[in-house]
Design a protein around this motif. Structure first.
Motif, PDB file in Angstrom:
ATOM      1  N   ALA A  53      -0.476 147.874 -32.387  1.00  0.00           N
ATOM      2  CA  ALA A  53       0.230 146.679 -31.478  1.00  0.00           C
ATOM      3  C   ALA A  53       1.668 146.755 -31.396  1.00  0.00           C
ATOM      4  O   ALA A  53       2.280 146.733 -30.161  1.00  0.00           O
TER       5      ALA A  53
ATOM      6  N   ARG B   2       7.260 148.507 -36.227  1.00  0.00           N
ATOM      7  CA  ARG B   2       8.326 147.767 -36.584  1.00  0.00           C
ATOM      8  C   ARG B   2       8.915 148.473 -38.272  1.00  0.00           C
ATOM      9  O   ARG B   2       7.882 148.807 -38.836  1.00  0.00           O
TER      10      ARG B   2
ATOM     11  N   SER C 287      -3.569 145.585 -35.077  1.00  0.00           N
ATOM     12  CA  SER C 287      -4.179 144.439 -34.887  1.00  0.00           C
ATOM     13  C   SER C 287      -5.213 143.922 -35.914  1.00  0.00           C
ATOM     14  O   SER C 287      -5.825 144.955 -36.346  1.00  0.00           O
ATOM     15  N   GLY C 288      -5.454 142.424 -36.264  1.00  0.00           N
ATOM     16  CA  GLY C 288      -6.122 142.189 -37.280  1.00  0.00           C
ATOM     17  C   GLY C 288      -7.676 141.746 -36.568  1.00  0.00           C
ATOM     18  O   GLY C 288      -8.318 141.112 -37.039  1.00  0.00           O
TER      19      GLY C 288
ATOM     20  N   ASN D 270     -13.559 141.762 -33.897  1.00  0.00           N
ATOM     21  CA  ASN D 270     -14.132 141.018 -32.562  1.00  0.00           C
ATOM     22  C   ASN D 270     -14.522 142.259 -31.477  1.00  0.00           C
ATOM     23  O   ASN D 270     -15.175 142.016 -30.673  1.00  0.00           O
TER      24      ASN D 270
ATOM     25  N   LEU E  91     -17.497 142.556 -29.738  1.00  0.00           N
ATOM     26  CA  LEU E  91     -17.818 142.754 -27.890  1.00  0.00           C
ATOM     27  C   LEU E  91     -18.637 143.752 -27.636  1.00  0.00           C
ATOM     28  O   LEU E  91     -19.306 143.660 -26.785  1.00  0.00           O
TER      29      LEU E  91
ATOM     30  N   LEU F 268     -22.466 143.570 -28.641  1.00  0.00           N
ATOM     31  CA  LEU F 268     -22.908 142.715 -27.815  1.00  0.00           C
ATOM     32  C   LEU F 268     -23.407 143.332 -26.325  1.00  0.00           C
ATOM     33  O   LEU F 268     -24.389 143.053 -25.884  1.00  0.00           O
TER      34      LEU F 268
ATOM     35  N   ARG G  83      -5.805 131.563 -11.715  1.00  0.00           N
ATOM     36  CA  ARG G  83      -5.863 133.214 -11.973  1.00  0.00           C
ATOM     37  C   ARG G  83      -5.478 133.864 -10.702  1.00  0.00           C
ATOM     38  O   ARG G  83      -4.739 134.810 -10.781  1.00  0.00           O
TER      39      ARG G  83
ATOM     40  N   ARG H 232     -19.821 130.344 -17.760  1.00  0.00           N
ATOM     41  CA  ARG H 232     -21.102 131.080 -17.767  1.00  0.00           C
ATOM     42  C   ARG H 232     -22.300 130.171 -17.594  1.00  0.00           C
ATOM     43  O   ARG H 232     -23.273 130.565 -17.771  1.00  0.00           O
TER      44      ARG H 232
ATOM     45  N   GLN I  24     -27.490 134.938 -28.975  1.00  0.00           N
ATOM     46  CA  GLN I  24     -26.815 136.192 -28.535  1.00  0.00           C
ATOM     47  C   GLN I  24     -25.729 135.757 -27.533  1.00  0.00           C
ATOM     48  O   GLN I  24     -24.744 136.026 -27.601  1.00  0.00           O
TER      49      GLN I  24
ATOM     50  N   GLU J  46     -23.293 134.168 -29.272  1.00  0.00           N
ATOM     51  CA  GLU J  46     -22.481 135.159 -30.145  1.00  0.00           C
ATOM     52  C   GLU J  46     -21.315 135.422 -29.151  1.00  0.00           C
ATOM     53  O   GLU J  46     -19.992 135.725 -29.331  1.00  0.00           O
ATOM     54  N   ALA J  47     -21.941 135.910 -27.769  1.00  0.00           N
ATOM     55  CA  ALA J  47     -21.005 136.148 -26.784  1.00  0.00           C
ATOM     56  C   ALA J  47     -19.990 135.304 -26.559  1.00  0.00           C
ATOM     57  O   ALA J  47     -18.761 135.540 -26.076  1.00  0.00           O
TER      58      ALA J  47
ATOM     59  N   ALA K 206     -17.158 135.430 -29.221  1.00  0.00           N
ATOM     60  CA  ALA K 206     -16.669 136.792 -28.841  1.00  0.00           C
ATOM     61  C   ALA K 206     -15.496 136.695 -27.740  1.00  0.00           C
ATOM     62  O   ALA K 206     -14.336 136.981 -28.007  1.00  0.00           O
ATOM     63  N   GLN K 207     -15.894 136.170 -26.769  1.00  0.00           N
ATOM     64  CA  GLN K 207     -15.231 136.138 -25.364  1.00  0.00           C
ATOM     65  C   GLN K 207     -13.984 135.114 -25.823  1.00  0.00           C
ATOM     66  O   GLN K 207     -12.901 135.308 -25.209  1.00  0.00           O
TER      67      GLN K 207
ATOM     68  N   GLN L 278     -12.432 134.571 -28.400  1.00  0.00           N
ATOM     69  CA  GLN L 278     -11.428 135.170 -29.219  1.00  0.00           C
ATOM     70  C   GLN L 278     -10.593 136.146 -28.479  1.00  0.00           C
ATOM     71  O   GLN L 278      -9.447 136.500 -28.560  1.00  0.00           O
ATOM     72  N   LYS L 279     -11.331 136.725 -27.525  1.00  0.00           N
ATOM     73  CA  LYS L 279     -10.696 137.958 -26.729  1.00  0.00           C
ATOM     74  C   LYS L 279      -9.619 137.173 -25.712  1.00  0.00           C
ATOM     75  O   LYS L 279      -8.776 137.654 -25.157  1.00  0.00           O
TER      76      LYS L 279
ATOM     77  N   PHE M 114      -5.355 133.313 -31.522  1.00  0.00           N
ATOM     78  CA  PHE M 114      -6.046 134.598 -32.088  1.00  0.00           C
ATOM     79  C   PHE M 114      -5.263 135.772 -32.225  1.00  0.00           C
ATOM     80  O   PHE M 114      -4.867 136.368 -32.976  1.00  0.00           O
TER      81      PHE M 114
ATOM     82  N   THR N 222      -3.319 137.792 -34.957  1.00  0.00           N
ATOM     83  CA  THR N 222      -3.801 139.291 -35.354  1.00  0.00           C
ATOM     84  C   THR N 222      -2.773 140.218 -34.937  1.00  0.00           C
ATOM     85  O   THR N 222      -2.915 141.282 -35.517  1.00  0.00           O
ATOM     86  N   ASN N 223      -1.763 139.979 -34.017  1.00  0.00           N
ATOM     87  CA  ASN N 223      -0.941 140.899 -33.635  1.00  0.00           C
ATOM     88  C   ASN N 223       0.427 140.342 -33.871  1.00  0.00           C
ATOM     89  O   ASN N 223       0.816 139.112 -34.061  1.00  0.00           O
ATOM     90  N   PRO N 224       1.292 141.363 -34.072  1.00  0.00           N
ATOM     91  CA  PRO N 224       2.669 140.986 -34.592  1.00  0.00           C
ATOM     92  C   PRO N 224       3.287 140.594 -33.404  1.00  0.00           C
ATOM     93  O   PRO N 224       3.016 140.933 -32.240  1.00  0.00           O
ATOM     94  N   THR N 225       4.493 139.750 -33.562  1.00  0.00           N
ATOM     95  CA  THR N 225       5.234 138.984 -32.723  1.00  0.00           C
ATOM     96  C   THR N 225       6.449 139.133 -33.011  1.00  0.00           C
ATOM     97  O   THR N 225       6.905 138.785 -34.121  1.00  0.00           O
ATOM     98  N   ASN N 226       7.459 139.422 -32.044  1.00  0.00           N
ATOM     99  CA  ASN N 226       8.895 139.358 -32.547  1.00  0.00           C
ATOM    100  C   ASN N 226       9.272 137.787 -32.633  1.00  0.00           C
ATOM    101  O   ASN N 226       9.114 137.149 -31.896  1.00  0.00           O
TER     102      ASN N 226
END
Lengths: 404, 182
Positions: A260, A263, A270-271, A275, A279, A282, B17, B105, B152, B155-156, B159-160, B162-163, B168, B172-176
């Motif tokens: 990601a 620094r 990423s953590g 997932n 994905l 699935l 979108r 869906r 299933q 589950e999907a 998962a979606q 989170q995506k 999330f 899970t990702n760094p941010t300034n």
């Protein structure tokens, strides 16, 4: 008529142009199958089995239909195709500009200028490595390599290697670099997991037989996404082994999340690894279920197979000190993009992709071939070019007829 | 055809979108919160206005959140701890995602429940051991979903969600982060 690029796509265009007696020339910056000669690593083999490596009028006739061609064998195949189809190729002719003029296009090359009524762009989808901006923050002590430069593990520095990206390229390079004895960390984002064989047949046999590969671009739910999909985690080896993340982990490759940021000289991952595993698992299950359904409907023997979920490591590293010497080389298997800097027609979107409808580019008389899901899911595979080229050249012929 | 209704206006989201694909500047939002120290480790944070679609926007009403520490931290427990707000955000975001994706869906939801657990070694914030991080070591979300769909497909959905989840991603990702004194 001008075709740009004498790879399998440009030559397939030429084949159908000749069939329709449309006067044309194929311009090639280097030699026929140039990128297969110069821009492939040593061990590379096609993902598709040989019996699928067919071109218009040139079925596979060798002794190993289930094997996978080396890059050298692909060069031979494309060379033979150029010869058989008597393609009017001008090698060593680099196109430096294409611009729109009244009634057609003006093509400037390293060996002169050409006026023509239509142009087929078949210069490939993988001209440049797509390396993310974070590469700029990697300390100079770490070497950085793209797949276009990568040759073999032996050419890398001794020590740890961070492979970024888990497409076919990423998993293949991670695997062979790990086999050379180097510690390998693989940074994994969204990916496409596939077993090499399913119910006793090559997974790409199923893609072909079940019709998934023939799915048209205008039937695909999310075309933008389909066109950006990473290549599947496959490798063509004589053993026909599966090269998914479980196989890599078993070989000692350390899996980490998507890279990601950098620094304070540290790579931050990423953590969300769990997932991206879910994905991919699935999606693979859904595809296999499609195959099972097709097999049932068509009276095929055998029963469904299921594969173990991608194992989530007990703990994954979220950061890695790039200055510690642990990582000596970063391999950017982060995809490729086409190069249209020579194209002086406003048909390229802000992401650098051609705006086209099934190969008919937004500017009349301009066509494209050999791009991901151009007209079908199989568009970028060798055997996928025949149907696409036939359709695109038919459209082009119609255009020329109306404009005559 | 039965109509699936999870109460999410998916059409509006799909339209947005499409519009925002051609107008990236309108997609730039600024979310804001203003905080005020009360006493001890108790603070109140209010959220009302934000910026988006090219102009100032506001929630229907101002929301006020109390944050404090529990009595085991020798505090008055006037509200949940700040790090618990992250769990609130994560659960709410993933749940919203599940509902939206299900609507898109064509999956009718009957109930969606989740529990979120964040593992936290407080030796980090207390400065007991500098090798221990201040934040969560691990977060686990467990969903219980009752819906007209196969396990299933459920589950999907998860998962979606989170995506496509903002929280999330933020966790899970760094941010300034810039913190300054005005």
């Amino acid at each position: 008529m001008v075709v740009i690029g004498a790879g399998h796509a440009g030559l397939a265009a030429s084949h159908f142009l000749t069939e329709r007696s449309i006067d044309h020339v194929v311009l090639e910056r280097g030699e026929v199958a140039n990128s297969w000669r110069r821009e492939r690593w040593e061990s590379l083999r096609l993902l598709t089995p040989n019996w699928q490596s067919r071109l218009p009028g040139l079925p596979y006739a060798g002794a190993d239909p289930d094997g996978y061609m080396t890059a050298g064998e692909v060069v031979e195949l494309v060379d033979r195709f150029a010869a058989v189809s008597r393609a009017p190729v001008r090698t060593g002719t680099n196109v430096t500009s294409v611009s729109g003029v009244d009634g057609g296009y003006h093509v400037t090359t390293s060996r002169g200028e050409i006026r023509c009524r239509a142009v087929v762009i078949a210069s490939g989808a993988c001209n440049q490595p797509a390396v993310p901006r974070i590469s700029e923050a990697v300390p100079a002590s770490v070497e950085q390599v793209t797949p276009l430069e990568y040759q073999s593990p032996a050419k890398l520095a001794d020590g740890g290697v961070l492979v970024v990206g888990a497409s076919a390229t990423g998993v293949q390079l991670a695997s062979e670099i790990r086999a050379s004895g180097r510690p390998v960390t693989l940074s994994v984002g969204e990916h496409v997991r596939l077993p090499r064989t399913y119910r006793g047949r090559d997974i790409l046999w199923w893609m072909d037989a079940s019709g998934v590969w023939d799915q048209r671009y205008d039937e695909v739910d999310d075309l933008t996404r389909a066109r950006r999909l990473p290549s599947p985690q496959l490798v063509g080896t004589p053993e026909r082994g599966t090269l998914d993340l479980n196989a890599l982990a078993a070989a000692g490759v350390e899996l980490v999340g998507r890279w990601a940021a950098v620094r304070d000289g540290r790579a931050l991952f990423s953590g969300g690894l769990r997932n991206v595993f879910s994905l991919a698992d699935l999606k693979m299950e859904r595809l296999l279920a499609t195959f099972d359904e097709w097999a049932r409907a068509h009276g095929h023997d055998g029963s469904p197979e299921r594969f173990a979920p991608t194992r989530v490591p007990a703990s994954t590293r979220l950061q890695l000190d790039l200055g510690s010497g642990e990582i000596r080389t970063v391999v950017w298997a982060t995809g490729f993009r086409p190069d249209y800097r020579w194209l002086d027609v406003p048909v390229v979107d802000p992401k650098g992709q051609l705006r086209h409808d099934g190969g008919a580019v937004e500017s009349p008389g301009l066509y494209a071939l050999g791009l991901p899901v151009l007209r079908r899911r199989k568009s970028t595979f060798i055997h996928g070019i025949e149907d696409d080229a036939r359709d695109v050249i038919a459209h082009l012929a119609g255009y020329l007829a109306v404009r005559r | 055809m039965t109509t699936v209704d999870n109460g999410v206006n998916v059409q509006a989201l799909l339209d947005a979108r499409k519009v925002l694909a051609g107008a990236p500047e309108a997609a730039q939002f600024t979310w804001r919160a203003s905080s005020k120290w009360q006493n001890g480790v108790h603070s109140t944070t209010t959220v009302e206005k934000f910026f988006g679609l090219g102009q100032e926007q506001a929630h229907k009403s101002e929301a006020v959140f109390d944050a404090d520490h529990p009595e085991v931290f020798a505090a008055e427990d006037n509200g949940i701890t700040p790090i618990e707000y992250l769990l609130v955000g994560l659960a709410a975001c993933l749940t919203a995602g599940v509902a939206s994706v299900a609507q898109n869906r064509g999956i009718q939801l009957r109930s969606v429940e989740s529990t979120v657990e964040g593992q936290h070694d407080i030796r980090g914030i207390l400065g007991v051991d500098s090798d221990v991080r201040n934040g969560f070591n691990d977060i686990k979300v467990t969903f219980k979903i009752d819906a007209d769909a196969s396990p299933q497909d459920i589950e999907a959905l998860v998962a979606q969600s989170q995506k496509r989840s903002a929280v999330f991603d933020a966790l899970t990702n760094p941010t300034n982060v810039t913190v300054e004194v005005a």
